[in-house]
Design an enzyme around this catalytic site. Structure first.
Site, PDB file in Angstrom:
ATOM      1  CG  HIS A 284      -2.060   0.657   1.391  1.00  0.00           C
ATOM      2  ND1 HIS A 284      -2.398   1.608   0.190  1.00  0.00           N
ATOM      3  CD2 HIS A 284      -2.879   1.077   2.218  1.00  0.00           C
ATOM      4  CE1 HIS A 284      -3.479   2.375   0.615  1.00  0.00           C
ATOM      5  NE2 HIS A 284      -3.872   2.137   1.732  1.00  0.00           N
ATOM      6  CG  HIS A 323      -4.679   0.538  -8.284  1.00  0.00           C
ATOM      7  ND1 HIS A 323      -5.841   0.670  -7.913  1.00  0.00           N
ATOM      8  CD2 HIS A 323      -3.814   1.468  -7.379  1.00  0.00           C
ATOM      9  CE1 HIS A 323      -6.088   1.263  -6.838  1.00  0.00           C
ATOM     10  NE2 HIS A 323      -4.971   2.009  -6.455  1.00  0.00           N
ATOM     11  CG  ASP A 379       3.036   4.393  -4.073  1.00  0.00           C
ATOM     12  OD1 ASP A 379       3.003   5.431  -3.575  1.00  0.00           O
ATOM     13  OD2 ASP A 379       2.127   3.531  -3.486  1.00  0.00           O
TER      14      ASP A 379
HETATM   15  N1  ACO Z   1       4.375  -7.273 -10.380  1.00  0.00           N
HETATM   16  C1  ACO Z   1       4.324  -8.524 -10.801  1.00  0.00           C
HETATM   17  N2  ACO Z   1       2.880  -9.171 -10.984  1.00  0.00           N
HETATM   18  C2  ACO Z   1       1.985  -8.489 -10.454  1.00  0.00           C
HETATM   19  C3  ACO Z   1       2.186  -7.222  -9.850  1.00  0.00           C
HETATM   20  C4  ACO Z   1       3.327  -6.633  -9.764  1.00  0.00           C
HETATM   21  N3  ACO Z   1       3.586  -5.485  -9.411  1.00  0.00           N
HETATM   22  N4  ACO Z   1       0.849  -6.798  -9.236  1.00  0.00           N
HETATM   23  C5  ACO Z   1       0.124  -7.860  -9.550  1.00  0.00           C
HETATM   24  N5  ACO Z   1       0.768  -8.683 -10.223  1.00  0.00           N
HETATM   25  C6  ACO Z   1       0.210  -9.980 -10.934  1.00  0.00           C
HETATM   26  C7  ACO Z   1      -0.242 -11.110  -9.834  1.00  0.00           C
HETATM   27  O1  ACO Z   1       1.057 -12.135  -9.454  1.00  0.00           O
HETATM   28  C8  ACO Z   1      -1.409 -11.755 -10.393  1.00  0.00           C
HETATM   29  O2  ACO Z   1      -0.551 -12.754 -11.335  1.00  0.00           O
HETATM   30  P1  ACO Z   1      -1.618 -14.101 -11.655  1.00  0.00           P
HETATM   31  O3  ACO Z   1      -2.665 -13.846 -11.917  1.00  0.00           O
HETATM   32  O4  ACO Z   1      -0.703 -14.823 -12.517  1.00  0.00           O
HETATM   33  O5  ACO Z   1      -1.537 -14.730 -10.135  1.00  0.00           O
HETATM   34  C9  ACO Z   1      -2.072 -10.650 -11.181  1.00  0.00           C
HETATM   35  O6  ACO Z   1      -1.013  -9.759 -11.419  1.00  0.00           O
HETATM   36  C10 ACO Z   1      -3.099 -10.083 -10.367  1.00  0.00           C
HETATM   37  O7  ACO Z   1      -2.532  -9.645  -9.135  1.00  0.00           O
HETATM   38  P2  ACO Z   1      -3.360  -9.431  -7.557  1.00  0.00           P
HETATM   39  O8  ACO Z   1      -2.261  -9.533  -6.616  1.00  0.00           O
HETATM   40  O9  ACO Z   1      -4.380 -10.369  -7.374  1.00  0.00           O
HETATM   41  O10 ACO Z   1      -3.863  -8.219  -7.613  1.00  0.00           O
HETATM   42  P3  ACO Z   1      -4.219  -7.292  -6.523  1.00  0.00           P
HETATM   43  O11 ACO Z   1      -5.592  -6.637  -6.965  1.00  0.00           O
HETATM   44  O12 ACO Z   1      -4.734  -8.141  -5.266  1.00  0.00           O
HETATM   45  O13 ACO Z   1      -3.125  -6.662  -5.892  1.00  0.00           O
HETATM   46  C11 ACO Z   1      -1.534  -4.593  -5.542  1.00  0.00           C
HETATM   47  C12 ACO Z   1      -2.964  -5.308  -6.315  1.00  0.00           C
HETATM   48  C13 ACO Z   1      -1.666  -5.028  -4.271  1.00  0.00           C
HETATM   49  C14 ACO Z   1      -1.413  -3.330  -5.736  1.00  0.00           C
HETATM   50  C15 ACO Z   1      -0.547  -5.555  -6.743  1.00  0.00           C
HETATM   51  O14 ACO Z   1      -0.668  -5.057  -7.789  1.00  0.00           O
HETATM   52  C16 ACO Z   1       0.952  -5.318  -6.318  1.00  0.00           C
HETATM   53  O15 ACO Z   1       1.343  -6.152  -5.293  1.00  0.00           O
HETATM   54  N6  ACO Z   1       1.713  -4.112  -6.640  1.00  0.00           N
HETATM   55  C17 ACO Z   1       2.855  -3.812  -6.256  1.00  0.00           C
HETATM   56  C18 ACO Z   1       3.030  -2.968  -4.881  1.00  0.00           C
HETATM   57  C19 ACO Z   1       2.397  -1.517  -5.011  1.00  0.00           C
HETATM   58  O16 ACO Z   1       2.736  -0.986  -5.953  1.00  0.00           O
HETATM   59  N7  ACO Z   1       1.431  -1.068  -4.255  1.00  0.00           N
HETATM   60  C20 ACO Z   1       0.932   0.146  -4.394  1.00  0.00           C
HETATM   61  C21 ACO Z   1      -0.529   0.018  -4.815  1.00  0.00           C
HETATM   62  S1  ACO Z   1      -1.229   1.830  -4.973  1.00  0.00           S
HETATM   63  C22 ACO Z   1      -1.337   2.108  -3.358  1.00  0.00           C
HETATM   64  O17 ACO Z   1      -1.608   1.759  -2.614  1.00  0.00           O
HETATM   65  C23 ACO Z   1      -1.259   3.582  -3.461  1.00  0.00           C
END
Ligand code: ACO
Length: 443
Positions: A284, A323, A379
């Site tokens: 987050h 996201h 971010d």
């Molecule tokens: N890098 C690589 N793969 C990713 C990423 C990433 N940053 N984000 C999602 N994925 C992939 C997952 O592995 C998943 O793949 P799969 O279907 O093969 O298993 C798919 O994309 C869906 O991902 P989820 O984790 O189910 O997506 P969710 O909506 O739960 O997560 C989140 C969203 C937490 C923001 C995620 O994209 C992430 O971890 N990003 C990196 C951390 C980040 O930048 N956070 C800031 C968010 S913005 C904020 O809070 C202000």
């Protein structure tokens, strides 16, 4: 099994089609008509669907709330597919740069942009409450010298609850407004104290002649032997724009935490401490810190393919990408990229920006990211700007928490006014042992 309840009044559409869902339970053959309001069914309407008379009724299972609306809210609108973000109806593109963070905070909390007198009163109330009790300083002095600033901010927000016991009267509007002023006013002071504590420097008191962000920069950077610190107006303006972009984002993890803790009628200090704790996580608000660490770790553009390989192999995440809601470009990321130009004109270019741009280019043309609709989020670029402005990496999540306070408070107040809200208490699907008995002790 009887047919479910009649559709609620008003579910008939002009077309003659009913705005409802017909559900057939194949376990019993029962058929139910469930009203659809604003694109949603009420989860409690599922409870009437029972396999037997003694059955509890059907639950919906939604781990991490991917498809469940927990409230109705009039604060922030996001269309993740179209890449739209609006506060109280105003597009973020119109607010950023044209309205100050404190005007936007007022908009979020009270639902309208302040008029001249309202703004003057609001600014007075916020600046009047920027000072913290001297004992807060003593409390903060107790932290270890290398404590993470976000840990200090979380704990100090909670500690404020002990300074203002009246805050427990959350249903008294006047008292509630006073806590809102205190929290918006004091969080920059607490943030700067956390920073200076980590450097072993004396704390700088607020200067109420300065703007919200100019005062924050002065509390961060003013040498203790000088009477004034005049930050570059371009930088305080850019920081103000960053604050506007981070002020609210509807039911994200930290805001949902604010609502959850607030729903037990806890005071706003402990509720916002809990929200800040949720924000601290690397998925987050902690992501901006992680992005810069990731870019520093790879160092040069030639390491980008190796990083992408590790991400695709599931060994790590590309921080600042992806996201839950945006499946198109995050509009805040675009605006931040623009703000970066004005900052670099003053500070000089942060070389991490070229690396970030190269990484973005590779990721956006890679099938892994395209298929999963992963784009840079807010971010991805914010940390690079903050670093150029001289902020140390571990203060980045704190820079997120300062403006998000107004969003948390707007949602907290909306939740308290909402007659439908009760204490948050999700259901579970129990998967543990059915019943076991403790063996008799051997005598
Ligand atoms: N890098 C690589 N793969 C990713 C990423 C990433 N940053 N984000 C999602 N994925 C992939 C997952 O592995 C998943 O793949 P799969 O279907 O093969 O298993 C798919 O994309 C869906 O991902 P989820 O984790 O189910 O997506 P969710 O909506 O739960 O997560 C989140 C969203 C937490 C923001 C995620 O994209 C992430 O971890 N990003 C990196 C951390 C980040 O930048 N956070 C800031 C968010 S913005 C904020 O809070 C202000």
């Amino acid at each position: 099994m009887p047919t479910g309840k009649k559709p609620a009044e008003g579910t008939e559409k002009r077309s003659g089609r009913r705005s409802s869902l017909t559900v057939r339970d194949n376990r019993t053959g029962g058929e139910y008509e469930i009203p659809i309001e604003r694109g949603a069914i009420r989860a409690l309407d599922l409870r009437q669907i029972k396999a037997s008379e003694t059955d509890f009724g059907l639950l919906s299972y939604d781990p991490s709330f991917q498809n469940t609306a927990a409230c109705q809210s009039g604060i922030t609108f996001i269309d993740g597919d179209a890449g739209l973000l609006r506060y109280r109806g105003y597009p973020i593109e119109e607010l950023a740069g044209r309205k100050s963070y404190l005007e936007v905070a007022y908009l979020l909390i009270y639902g309208r942009l302040p008029g001249r007198t309202e703004l003057a009163n609001w600014l007075h109330n916020i600046t009047y409450h920027t000072m913290v009790h001297e004992n807060v300083k003593k409390f903060m002095d107790g932290f270890h010298h290398d404590a993470h600033p976000m840990g200090m901010v979380v704990s100090t927000l909670a500690a404020l609850s002990t300074f203002y016991p009246e805050a427990k009267q959350i249903h008294d509007s006047e008292i509630r407004q006073r806590q809102i002023h205190r929290l918006v006013g004091k969080i920059p002071t607490i943030a700067s104290f956390a920073y200076r504590h980590s450097l072993g420097m004396s704390y700088i008191y607020p200067d109420n002649d300065l703007s919200y962000t100019a005062n924050f920069l002065a509390m961060m950077y003013r040498p203790s032997w000088t009477a004034r610190y005049d930050s570059d107006p371009v930088l305080s303006k850019a920081l103000d724009t960053m604050f506007v972009l981070h002020a609210d984002h509807e039911q994200n993890c930290s805001t949902s935490t604010m609502r959850t803790v607030g729903s037990s009628l806890a005071d706003p200090y402990v509720a916002s401490a809990a929200a800040a704790a949720a924000l601290y996580g690397p998925l987050h608000g902690g992501a901006n810190e992680e992005v810069v660490r990731m870019l520093q770790e790879i160092g040069t553009k030639d390491k980008v393919p190796q990083l992408i390989r590790q991400v695709k192999a599931g060994k790590r995440r590309l921080m600042g990408f992806g996201h839950r809601i945006y499946k198109n470009y995050d509009p805040r990321a675009r605006l931040i990229k623009e703000a970066a130009e004005s900052v670099f004109a003053i500070t000089g270019k942060n070389k991490l920006i070229d690396l970030a741009l190269a990484l973005e280019k590779v990721a956006l043309s890679d099938d892994y990211f395209i298929k999963r609709r992963l784009y840079p989020n807010v971010d991805f670029y914010s940390g690079i700007i903050y670093q150029a402005m001289g902020f140390p990496t571990d203060i980045f999540p704190v820079l997120f928490a300062i403006p998000r306070m107004s969003g948390w408070l707007a949602h907290w107040q909306e939740m308290l006014m909402d007659q439908e809200q009760k204490i948050t208490r999700p259901r579970q699907i129990y998967t543990g042992p059915r019943e076991r008995h403790v063996p008799e002790e051997a005598t």
